[in-house]
Design a protein around this motif. Structure first.
Motif, PDB file in Angstrom:
ATOM      1  N   GLY A  96       0.819  -1.203   0.000  1.00 53.36           N
ATOM      2  CA  GLY A  96       0.000   0.000   0.000  1.00 53.36           C
ATOM      3  C   GLY A  96       0.850   1.248   0.000  1.00 53.36           C
ATOM      4  N   PRO A  97       0.240   2.416  -0.218  1.00 54.52           N
ATOM      5  CA  PRO A  97       1.004   3.671  -0.301  1.00 54.52           C
ATOM      6  C   PRO A  97       1.829   3.965   0.953  1.00 54.52           C
ATOM      7  N   GLY A  98       1.389   3.492   2.104  1.00 55.35           N
ATOM      8  CA  GLY A  98       2.153   3.622   3.333  1.00 55.35           C
ATOM      9  C   GLY A  98       2.717   2.305   3.810  1.00 55.35           C
ATOM     10  N   GLY A  99       2.846   1.360   2.877  1.00 56.15           N
ATOM     11  CA  GLY A  99       3.374   0.054   3.217  1.00 56.15           C
ATOM     12  C   GLY A  99       2.410  -0.752   4.071  1.00 56.15           C
ATOM     13  N   TYR A 100       2.890  -1.888   4.532  1.00 52.23           N
ATOM     14  CA  TYR A 100       2.100  -2.725   5.422  1.00 52.23           C
ATOM     15  C   TYR A 100       1.815  -1.989   6.723  1.00 52.23           C
ATOM     16  N   THR A 101       2.763  -1.149   7.135  1.00 54.29           N
ATOM     17  CA  THR A 101       2.640  -0.426   8.400  1.00 54.29           C
ATOM     18  C   THR A 101       1.372   0.411   8.453  1.00 54.29           C
ATOM     19  N   ARG A 102       1.121   1.195   7.413  1.00 57.09           N
ATOM     20  CA  ARG A 102      -0.072   2.028   7.382  1.00 57.09           C
ATOM     21  C   ARG A 102      -1.329   1.192   7.080  1.00 57.09           C
ATOM     22  N   ALA A 103      -1.199   0.217   6.192  1.00 59.89           N
ATOM     23  CA  ALA A 103      -2.361  -0.576   5.805  1.00 59.89           C
ATOM     24  C   ALA A 103      -2.937  -1.364   6.977  1.00 59.89           C
ATOM     25  N   PHE A 104      -2.073  -1.794   7.905  1.00 60.99           N
ATOM     26  CA  PHE A 104      -2.523  -2.645   8.997  1.00 60.99           C
ATOM     27  C   PHE A 104      -2.313  -2.009  10.374  1.00 60.99           C
ATOM     28  N   GLY A 105      -2.030  -0.720  10.400  1.00 67.11           N
ATOM     29  CA  GLY A 105      -2.002   0.018  11.654  1.00 67.11           C
ATOM     30  C   GLY A 105      -0.891  -0.360  12.607  1.00 67.11           C
ATOM     31  N   LEU A 106       0.283  -0.690  12.075  1.00 66.07           N
ATOM     32  CA  LEU A 106       1.419  -0.976  12.947  1.00 66.07           C
ATOM     33  C   LEU A 106       1.966   0.337  13.523  1.00 66.07           C
ATOM     34  N   ASP A 107       2.728   0.229  14.575  1.00 67.95           N
ATOM     35  CA  ASP A 107       3.226   1.428  15.258  1.00 67.95           C
ATOM     36  C   ASP A 107       4.703   1.234  15.609  1.00 67.95           C
ATOM     37  N   PRO A 108       5.591   1.161  14.609  1.00 68.55           N
ATOM     38  CA  PRO A 108       7.005   0.890  14.904  1.00 68.55           C
ATOM     39  C   PRO A 108       7.716   2.099  15.494  1.00 68.55           C
ATOM     40  N   ASP A 109       8.811   1.827  16.176  1.00 71.54           N
ATOM     41  CA  ASP A 109       9.694   2.910  16.615  1.00 71.54           C
ATOM     42  C   ASP A 109      10.535   3.412  15.447  1.00 71.54           C
ATOM     43  N   ILE A 110      10.903   2.482  14.557  1.00 66.74           N
ATOM     44  CA  ILE A 110      11.749   2.800  13.406  1.00 66.74           C
ATOM     45  C   ILE A 110      11.225   2.028  12.207  1.00 66.74           C
ATOM     46  N   LEU A 111      11.258   2.656  11.046  1.00 70.02           N
ATOM     47  CA  LEU A 111      10.809   2.025   9.804  1.00 70.02           C
ATOM     48  C   LEU A 111      11.872   2.203   8.733  1.00 70.02           C
ATOM     49  N   VAL A 112      12.127   1.138   7.974  1.00 66.89           N
ATOM     50  CA  VAL A 112      13.138   1.153   6.915  1.00 66.89           C
ATOM     51  C   VAL A 112      12.464   0.909   5.573  1.00 66.89           C
ATOM     52  N   LEU A 113      12.901   1.663   4.568  1.00 64.67           N
ATOM     53  CA  LEU A 113      12.380   1.492   3.214  1.00 64.67           C
ATOM     54  C   LEU A 113      13.485   1.744   2.209  1.00 64.67           C
ATOM     55  N   GLY A 114      13.614   0.843   1.233  1.00 63.29           N
ATOM     56  CA  GLY A 114      14.608   1.029   0.180  1.00 63.29           C
ATOM     57  C   GLY A 114      14.048   0.635  -1.169  1.00 63.29           C
ATOM     58  N   LYS A 115      14.908   0.170  -2.034  1.00 59.90           N
ATOM     59  CA  LYS A 115      14.601  -0.334  -3.375  1.00 59.90           C
ATOM     60  C   LYS A 115      13.808   0.636  -4.233  1.00 59.90           C
TER      61      LYS A 115
END
Length: 455
Positions: A267-286
């Motif tokens: 999704g546009p905000g990754g799995y984190t936004r799509a499923f309401g996760l609440d990480p301390d840190i998020l990594v995105l590449g590629k």
């Protein structure tokens, strides 16, 4: 219950031999270039694992555009690999091409801040919800630096990773579970002199009691995980698993790092936004820089404050975090184009529709032939696995792999004009794919299964 063994080793070998011969006859230029490349390139390729493909010689590419690529022998291929997610939105999206044309003459790297960095930071917060960001050249770098930060701000030496998870080329996570349940440094690593298991605990995905035991000593700086395992074969989280993971890490004062390098396809905000996760840190590449080197990691304000204190308290000198080409001016402008113009809601809607069509078609082809295989899909990503049920952890996913059968089918699809991701059976849909592309894959898959049955 039979699954991959629905086909005997002898039948698979005959099928692979026939497809190998077919490839050799159709790709003389790739074969000639591969022979020539032995002179200057290790294993005949610019990055050694490019040679780890099911074809008898690597496929040499001439160009790529949208959802297609053309090899040096003139074959057009429908590309469902997309650079293993690097080109997830298609090769050379128009906005990226335009940004390159407009800004390539204005400098690539200066090792200085720029106004575009502020724009990209704001776009990242809007999309992923985290307020503070840093930039790197690759997601491997981002994960490496995040683990260093986590240890620095917690004062704890250990990290926890899940068996079979993918986090690039970060030493700390190349730890596997041995058959007896102990953690071991991955045997395939080259030049590894340290016992990585000394500072990394590894547990099975979806195993909450094992996770609790790993966190209980109170010496774990962070848990790093993909929200869905993606590189050992797709493994979905059990209902409630990621929410329990979040609660456990908070209980034990451990940071939670979510690596969305592959699951940005959700999704546009990754799995984190799509499923309401609440990480301390998020990594995105590629894909974040349009298929060029670029990655990011974001974090909460509280984590950012702790990072600043740790850096200020450290001795002068190199922190071990950051590289010269990180946050280059041109890279940031490509990120801005991707975030504002390419990675749109409409793009994801199209990707999901194509992926759903492919997943349903693959499962129908498998079921109609009486094969005990399964198809897993999340967002724009799907994969067929040689098991009757979806695996719940890395060990089950690894057990479902059948190297010879996978290689034979991948080569057969390549011979029929379709490219999947090497090393596993992942199919990634882009906004550039059409219904005709999906049908081309499904037709090739059905034909390959029939040829295998007749071998």
């Amino acid at each position: 219950m039979p699954f991959a063994t629905d086909f005997s080793p002898e039948r698979i070998a005959r099928f692979l031999a026939a497809e190998t011969q077919r490839f050799r006859q159709a790709h003389p230029k790739s074969a000639a270039l591969y022979a020539q490349a032995q002179r200057h390139l290790l294993f005949g390729v610019p990055m050694h694992w490019m040679a780890d493909v099911p074809a008898p010689v690597p496929l040499f590419v001439d160009r790529a555009q949208g959802a297609q690529l053309w090899d040096v022998d003139g074959h057009a291929l429908v590309d469902f690999c997309l650079g293993d997610t690097g080109a997830m939105f298609g090769h050379s999206p128009e906005a990226v091409t335009r940004a390159l044309a407009e800004f390539a003459g204005q400098g690539a790297t200066t090792m200085l801040p720029s106004t575009v960095a502020l724009e990209v930071g704001a776009l990242l917060e809007q999309r992923f919800g985290l307020p503070m960001w840093q930039f790197t050249a690759t997601a491997s770098d981002a994960n490496r630096f995040v683990l260093r930060w986590a240890r620095a701000i917690t004062g704890r030496p250990k990290v926890v990773a899940f068996n079979g998870s993918y986090h690039g080329t970060v030493d700390d996570v190349f730890v596997d579970l041995a058959p007896d349940g102990s953690a071991i440094t991955r045997p395939s690593l080259l030049g590894q002199v340290h016992d990585l298991a000394a500072f990394t605990r590894v547990v099975e995905f979806n195993d909450l009691p094992a996770l609790e035991a790993a966190l209980a000593p109170g010496d774990v700086a962070c848990v790093i995980t993909e929200p869905v395992l993606t590189n050992i074969g797709m493994v979905l989280p059990d209902p409630g698993f990621l929410q329990s993971l979040r609660a456990m890490t908070r209980k034990h004062g451990t940071l939670l790092v979510i690596d969305e390098t592959h699951t940005i396809s959700c999704g546009p905000g990754g799995y984190t936004r799509a499923f309401g996760l609440d990480p301390d840190i998020l990594v995105l590449g590629k894909p974040i820089a349009g298929g060029t080197p670029g990655a990011v990691y974001g974090f909460t304000t509280e984590v950012g404050t702790r990072m600043q204190k740790a850096k200020q308290a450290a001795a002068p000198g190199h922190s071990g975090i950051g590289t010269t080409l990180s946050a280059g001016l041109l890279t940031l402008r490509l990120m801005r184009a991707m975030l504002s113009e390419v990675m749109t809601d409409a793009a994801y809607t199209r990707m999901f529709a194509i992926s759903r069509r492919v997943a349903d078609g693959l499962q129908a082809a498998i079921t109609s032939r009486g094969l005990a295989w399964t198809v897993t899909r999340i967002g724009a990503r799907c994969e067929y696995q040689f098991a009757p049920e979806r695996p719940r952890n890395g060990s089950q996913a690894r057990a479902a792999m059948h190297d010879d059968l996978e290689a034979a089918l991948q080569l057969a699809l390549l011979n029929r004009g379709v490219l999947l991701t090497p090393f596993h059976n992942m199919v990634l849909a882009s906004p550039a794919h059409t219904e005709a592309d999906a049908q081309a894959l499904l037709g090739a898959f059905a034909d390959a299964l029939d040829a295998l049955s007749a071998a």
